[in-house]
Motif scaffolding. Sequence first.
Motif, PDB file in Angstrom:
ATOM      1  N   ASN A  72       0.825  -1.213   0.000  1.00 43.76           N
ATOM      2  CA  ASN A  72       0.000   0.000   0.000  1.00 43.76           C
ATOM      3  C   ASN A  72       0.859   1.262   0.000  1.00 43.76           C
ATOM      4  OD1 ASN A  72      -2.372  -1.466   0.024  1.00 43.76           O
ATOM      5  ND2 ASN A  72      -2.511  -1.512   2.267  1.00 43.76           N
ATOM      6  N   ALA A  73       1.969   1.214   0.768  1.00 48.09           N
ATOM      7  CA  ALA A  73       2.866   2.377   0.796  1.00 48.09           C
ATOM      8  C   ALA A  73       3.484   2.611  -0.577  1.00 48.09           C
ATOM      9  CB  ALA A  73       3.956   2.167   1.846  1.00 48.09           C
ATOM     10  N   LYS A  74       3.922   1.520  -1.199  1.00 46.04           N
ATOM     11  CA  LYS A  74       4.502   1.658  -2.535  1.00 46.04           C
ATOM     12  C   LYS A  74       3.461   2.130  -3.545  1.00 46.04           C
ATOM     13  CE  LYS A  74       8.379  -1.523  -2.143  1.00 46.04           C
ATOM     14  NZ  LYS A  74       9.048  -2.730  -2.693  1.00 46.04           N
ATOM     15  N   ALA A  75       2.245   1.638  -3.377  1.00 45.96           N
ATOM     16  CA  ALA A  75       1.178   2.071  -4.280  1.00 45.96           C
ATOM     17  C   ALA A  75       0.916   3.567  -4.127  1.00 45.96           C
ATOM     18  CB  ALA A  75      -0.096   1.273  -4.009  1.00 45.96           C
ATOM     19  N   ARG A  76       0.925   4.044  -2.852  1.00 53.69           N
ATOM     20  CA  ARG A  76       0.735   5.479  -2.628  1.00 53.69           C
ATOM     21  C   ARG A  76       1.895   6.286  -3.209  1.00 53.69           C
ATOM     22  NH1 ARG A  76      -0.994   3.523   2.465  1.00 53.69           N
ATOM     23  NH2 ARG A  76       1.068   4.002   3.355  1.00 53.69           N
ATOM     24  N   ASP A  77       3.125   5.776  -2.988  1.00 59.37           N
ATOM     25  CA  ASP A  77       4.295   6.471  -3.535  1.00 59.37           C
ATOM     26  C   ASP A  77       4.243   6.495  -5.060  1.00 59.37           C
ATOM     27  OD1 ASP A  77       5.179   6.861  -0.989  1.00 59.37           O
ATOM     28  OD2 ASP A  77       6.614   5.186  -1.009  1.00 59.37           O
ATOM     29  N   LEU A  78       3.848   5.344  -5.636  1.00 58.39           N
ATOM     30  CA  LEU A  78       3.777   5.273  -7.092  1.00 58.39           C
ATOM     31  C   LEU A  78       2.715   6.217  -7.634  1.00 58.39           C
ATOM     32  CD1 LEU A  78       4.703   3.956  -9.714  1.00 58.39           C
ATOM     33  CD2 LEU A  78       3.020   2.136  -9.329  1.00 58.39           C
ATOM     34  N   THR A  79       1.590   6.282  -6.925  1.00 58.58           N
ATOM     35  CA  THR A  79       0.531   7.203  -7.356  1.00 58.58           C
ATOM     36  C   THR A  79       1.003   8.647  -7.299  1.00 58.58           C
ATOM     37  OG1 THR A  79      -1.167   5.682  -6.537  1.00 58.58           O
ATOM     38  CG2 THR A  79      -1.821   7.964  -6.889  1.00 58.58           C
ATOM     39  N   GLU A  80       1.715   9.005  -6.207  1.00 57.68           N
ATOM     40  CA  GLU A  80       2.227  10.365  -6.062  1.00 57.68           C
ATOM     41  C   GLU A  80       3.294  10.661  -7.120  1.00 57.68           C
ATOM     42  OE1 GLU A  80       2.516  14.174  -4.651  1.00 57.68           O
ATOM     43  OE2 GLU A  80       1.024  12.613  -4.181  1.00 57.68           O
ATOM     44  N   LEU A  81       4.175   9.672  -7.343  1.00 57.48           N
ATOM     45  CA  LEU A  81       5.229   9.853  -8.348  1.00 57.48           C
ATOM     46  C   LEU A  81       4.630   9.983  -9.744  1.00 57.48           C
ATOM     47  CD1 LEU A  81       8.227   9.930  -9.059  1.00 57.48           C
ATOM     48  CD2 LEU A  81       8.197   7.435  -9.198  1.00 57.48           C
ATOM     49  N   THR A  82       3.631   9.156 -10.024  1.00 58.41           N
ATOM     50  CA  THR A  82       2.967   9.234 -11.327  1.00 58.41           C
ATOM     51  C   THR A  82       2.298  10.591 -11.510  1.00 58.41           C
ATOM     52  OG1 THR A  82       2.561   6.854 -11.278  1.00 58.41           O
ATOM     53  CG2 THR A  82       1.235   8.162 -12.799  1.00 58.41           C
ATOM     54  N   GLN A  94       3.232  13.418 -10.051  1.00 60.98           N
ATOM     55  CA  GLN A  94       4.288  14.414 -10.247  1.00 60.98           C
ATOM     56  C   GLN A  94       4.880  14.329 -11.649  1.00 60.98           C
ATOM     57  OE1 GLN A  94       7.097  13.754  -7.094  1.00 60.98           O
ATOM     58  NE2 GLN A  94       5.707  14.453  -5.470  1.00 60.98           N
ATOM     59  N   GLN A  95       5.096  13.090 -12.130  1.00 58.10           N
ATOM     60  CA  GLN A  95       5.632  12.915 -13.470  1.00 58.10           C
ATOM     61  C   GLN A  95       4.671  13.455 -14.518  1.00 58.10           C
ATOM     62  OE1 GLN A  95       6.447   8.691 -13.569  1.00 58.10           O
ATOM     63  NE2 GLN A  95       8.611   9.003 -13.101  1.00 58.10           N
ATOM     64  N   SER A  96       3.394  13.203 -14.299  1.00 58.85           N
ATOM     65  CA  SER A  96       2.393  13.705 -15.239  1.00 58.85           C
ATOM     66  C   SER A  96       2.387  15.221 -15.270  1.00 58.85           C
ATOM     67  CB  SER A  96       1.010  13.168 -14.851  1.00 58.85           C
ATOM     68  OG  SER A  96       0.014  13.680 -15.703  1.00 58.85           O
ATOM     69  N   VAL A 139       6.689  20.916 -18.978  1.00 60.50           N
ATOM     70  CA  VAL A 139       7.902  21.246 -19.738  1.00 60.50           C
ATOM     71  C   VAL A 139       7.521  21.947 -21.036  1.00 60.50           C
ATOM     72  CG1 VAL A 139       9.261  19.355 -18.793  1.00 60.50           C
ATOM     73  CG2 VAL A 139       7.904  18.973 -20.836  1.00 60.50           C
ATOM     74  N   SER A 140       8.405  22.826 -21.484  1.00 58.89           N
ATOM     75  CA  SER A 140       8.132  23.607 -22.697  1.00 58.89           C
ATOM     76  C   SER A 140       8.404  22.811 -23.961  1.00 58.89           C
ATOM     77  CB  SER A 140       8.985  24.881 -22.703  1.00 58.89           C
ATOM     78  OG  SER A 140      10.364  24.551 -22.650  1.00 58.89           O
ATOM     79  N   ASP A 141       9.201  21.748 -23.868  1.00 52.84           N
ATOM     80  CA  ASP A 141       9.481  20.912 -25.032  1.00 52.84           C
ATOM     81  C   ASP A 141       8.307  19.973 -25.295  1.00 52.84           C
ATOM     82  OD1 ASP A 141      11.955  22.030 -25.331  1.00 52.84           O
ATOM     83  OD2 ASP A 141      13.014  20.458 -24.229  1.00 52.84           O
ATOM     84  N   GLY A 142       8.022  19.756 -26.567  1.00 52.54           N
ATOM     85  CA  GLY A 142       7.019  18.771 -26.937  1.00 52.54           C
ATOM     86  C   GLY A 142       7.583  17.366 -26.813  1.00 52.54           C
ATOM     87  N   ILE A 143       6.812  16.441 -26.261  1.00 52.80           N
ATOM     88  CA  ILE A 143       7.261  15.061 -26.079  1.00 52.80           C
ATOM     89  C   ILE A 143       6.171  14.114 -26.572  1.00 52.80           C
ATOM     90  CG2 ILE A 143       8.048  13.318 -24.439  1.00 52.80           C
ATOM     91  CD1 ILE A 143       8.924  15.560 -22.594  1.00 52.80           C
ATOM     92  N   ILE A 144       6.567  13.180 -27.436  1.00 49.75           N
ATOM     93  CA  ILE A 144       5.664  12.129 -27.912  1.00 49.75           C
ATOM     94  C   ILE A 144       6.386  10.800 -27.749  1.00 49.75           C
ATOM     95  CG2 ILE A 144       4.355  11.190 -29.860  1.00 49.75           C
ATOM     96  CD1 ILE A 144       4.265  13.962 -31.063  1.00 49.75           C
ATOM     97  N   THR A 145       5.714   9.802 -27.175  1.00 55.46           N
ATOM     98  CA  THR A 145       6.288   8.467 -27.065  1.00 55.46           C
ATOM     99  C   THR A 145       5.408   7.469 -27.800  1.00 55.46           C
ATOM    100  OG1 THR A 145       5.142   7.988 -24.976  1.00 55.46           O
ATOM    101  CG2 THR A 145       7.311   8.999 -24.831  1.00 55.46           C
ATOM    102  N   VAL A 146       6.055   6.476 -28.409  1.00 58.83           N
ATOM    103  CA  VAL A 146       5.336   5.411 -29.101  1.00 58.83           C
ATOM    104  C   VAL A 146       5.908   4.072 -28.665  1.00 58.83           C
ATOM    105  CG1 VAL A 146       4.856   6.859 -31.117  1.00 58.83           C
ATOM    106  CG2 VAL A 146       6.909   5.452 -31.092  1.00 58.83           C
ATOM    107  N   ASP A 147       5.101   3.011 -28.815  1.00 57.51           N
ATOM    108  CA  ASP A 147       5.595   1.675 -28.506  1.00 57.51           C
ATOM    109  C   ASP A 147       6.206   1.060 -29.759  1.00 57.51           C
ATOM    110  OD1 ASP A 147       3.465   0.915 -30.103  1.00 57.51           O
ATOM    111  OD2 ASP A 147       2.199   0.280 -28.429  1.00 57.51           O
ATOM    112  N   LEU A 148       6.531  -0.219 -29.696  1.00 60.17           N
ATOM    113  CA  LEU A 148       7.206  -0.876 -30.815  1.00 60.17           C
ATOM    114  C   LEU A 148       6.322  -1.013 -32.040  1.00 60.17           C
ATOM    115  CD1 LEU A 148       9.178  -3.664 -28.893  1.00 60.17           C
ATOM    116  CD2 LEU A 148      10.029  -1.484 -29.771  1.00 60.17           C
TER     117      LEU A 148
END
Length: 684
Positions: free
Chosen positions: A195-205, A207-209, A215-224
């Motif tokens: 549960n602690a890791k899930a909370r940390d992951l949710t908070e990190l996600t 923040q990352q989002s 950021v001012s740079d445009g970013i696009i990611t694609v899979d294989l």
Amino acid sequence: MLAGKTVRDFLLSTPDHQDPEQLRETLSKLVLVRVIILSGLLSTHAWVWLVAGGKQSSTWLFSVIGLTYAVSAANALWLRKTSHIQRVGYLQLVVDVILSTLAIYVTSSLVSISLYLLIIVAAALMFSRHGAVIIAALSGLCYAALASGLLPPIGGKSFSAAPQDILGVYIALVGIAVMSGYFAKQLELVNSIANAKARDLTELTKQQSQLFNDVSDGIITVDLTATITSINEAARAIMGLAALDVSHFVGKPLKSIAKDFELQELNELFQKEETGHMPEELTLAQGEQEKHLSYSVKSLTDSEGSRIGRMLIFNDVSQVKSMKHRLDMHERMTKLLAETNEDPRSALGTADIQMIGETPVMQRVFSLVRRVAASEASVLITGESGTGKELVAKAIHTNSDRAERPFIAINCGAIPENLIESELFGHKKGAFTGAVSDNPGLFKEAKGGTIFLDEVGELPLHLQTKLLRVLQDRTIRSVGDTRDVAVDVRIIAATNRELKREIAEGRFREDLYYRLNVVNIMLPSLRDRTEDIPLLVRHFTVALSRDKESVPQISPEALDLLSSYTYPGNVRELENIIERALVLGGHAILPEHLPEEVLSASRQHHSSIGKNGAATAEETEIVLLPVNLEAILERMERDYLLKALDQSNGVKKHAAELLGLNFRSFRYRLKKYGLSDNSADEVS
């Protein structure tokens, strides 16, 4: 009081992860499990005994079943209303032990002792080790009461056990409680960490989002599979799609998005290899708009280093690039207007051979030409058509020790295949039909000098073999002759083909390639050195002008158009454009004197600049004849004088230096346009 409080705390202790509502739900499920298990067990025995003719025993069984239903109904109702959920939980487990003991008693089956195990495990999960031990102790006491024979038999059946067996079962139940409590505690710990890791992951996600979108740079990611996995707000804004939500892109193939929104260039970027540490540039066309992007393409990998997709990072540098471009053009125009009839600087060679350029790439070419000219090494010059390969070959020859000897150039692709051997190596009289006299050949004519083989990639394979022999043995054999003749000649070759590909496809000898390519000089295309365009324009204007005393001027608008053109024909095409403009323009080169392909190719560029606020309407307008040319030229000169004075803070000597004028000439121009204040001129 202290002992009572300790016992109460002991009884009411629960796992840390167990909240009251979750406990209420668990206890409600246990009520249902109780009803199902006891009803099934007792009903099965009742049916067996009824078939066997038993009556009294079946009455007991149905009584216990009824009691189970009644207690369970009251238990469920109490669970809904009470706020003391932990106490009710203990009471429910005690009731379960009592009901299970009754079930064992009326069925006279020791196998039913497994019911105690279920209750102990439930107590361990809900109340940890403490609760499990309490329930185990109570279960052991109830079992001891049954197994010791204290209760009368039902239906003639009874069971008993030795004291040591009763004690063993009691100890086993308590031991199971302790082990269940231990595993329950471990499960609690694992759940707590998870549960602690899930909370940390949710908070990190989160923040990352937020960072991803901030950021001012445009970013696009694609899979294989080239499906978009993420795209930030900056990317949508740069592409002009800020009004669309991220759901319009994520999960959709990049190819279809690129097609729908006219972004084929972005799709092509993901097909390329990764960029290096330095960002590369791309021009993105959207309808009539153009954007200059600085971009990098990187691979995305998982924790094991396996590739899982790609990431494009890009930024809009249109305005910066446009402003830099125009500042550079105006600075160069200032220098050009200040020049007289001298040839431009940054040239290599004699007065007859000029290589023009001040960009770093051309300076490297000049340096390489100077160094290679002093040697006898074979040289291979590569580059697109019109980049000046023959000019480089002449510069090498002119700056070498062979400068006083012949320089002979031959285009290998312009001579028919059946004649090129005779042209290069000569022939004897009568060697073939039409050979009415001896021909020494170009190699002999170039004796002591340099022979330049342009488009060497066009040579047939059998002649490539003969040329290889010349490079190895320095001898030739004329067509129809039986003797080898020594030749003293330096060979410089050039091609616009990719010879390594020609080698792979069997059209060019690999050994000949390495013999020719002792030193390689690669000439850049004109679009790769646009900073040299003003210098080249001035050079061709001077060289092609009929009146050397009055060289025509070029307007900043025309120079801007010339600088934004891509030049498929490179320097040769620029020379032809200037010659045409001089024929049409006379004393000045204006935008209307340029070819239509230059104007049409530049309209989109200027439209983009205008939208970015980097150019005014006056700066990009196309002047139509008739015009007052003298007034235009005077206005241009006056504007540059004012600009220089402004930039030098009124220090006239400095302003004259900015314009490349001597002080006397600068002062004369100030008086001419009424810009002099008739005071003593500042010279410092």
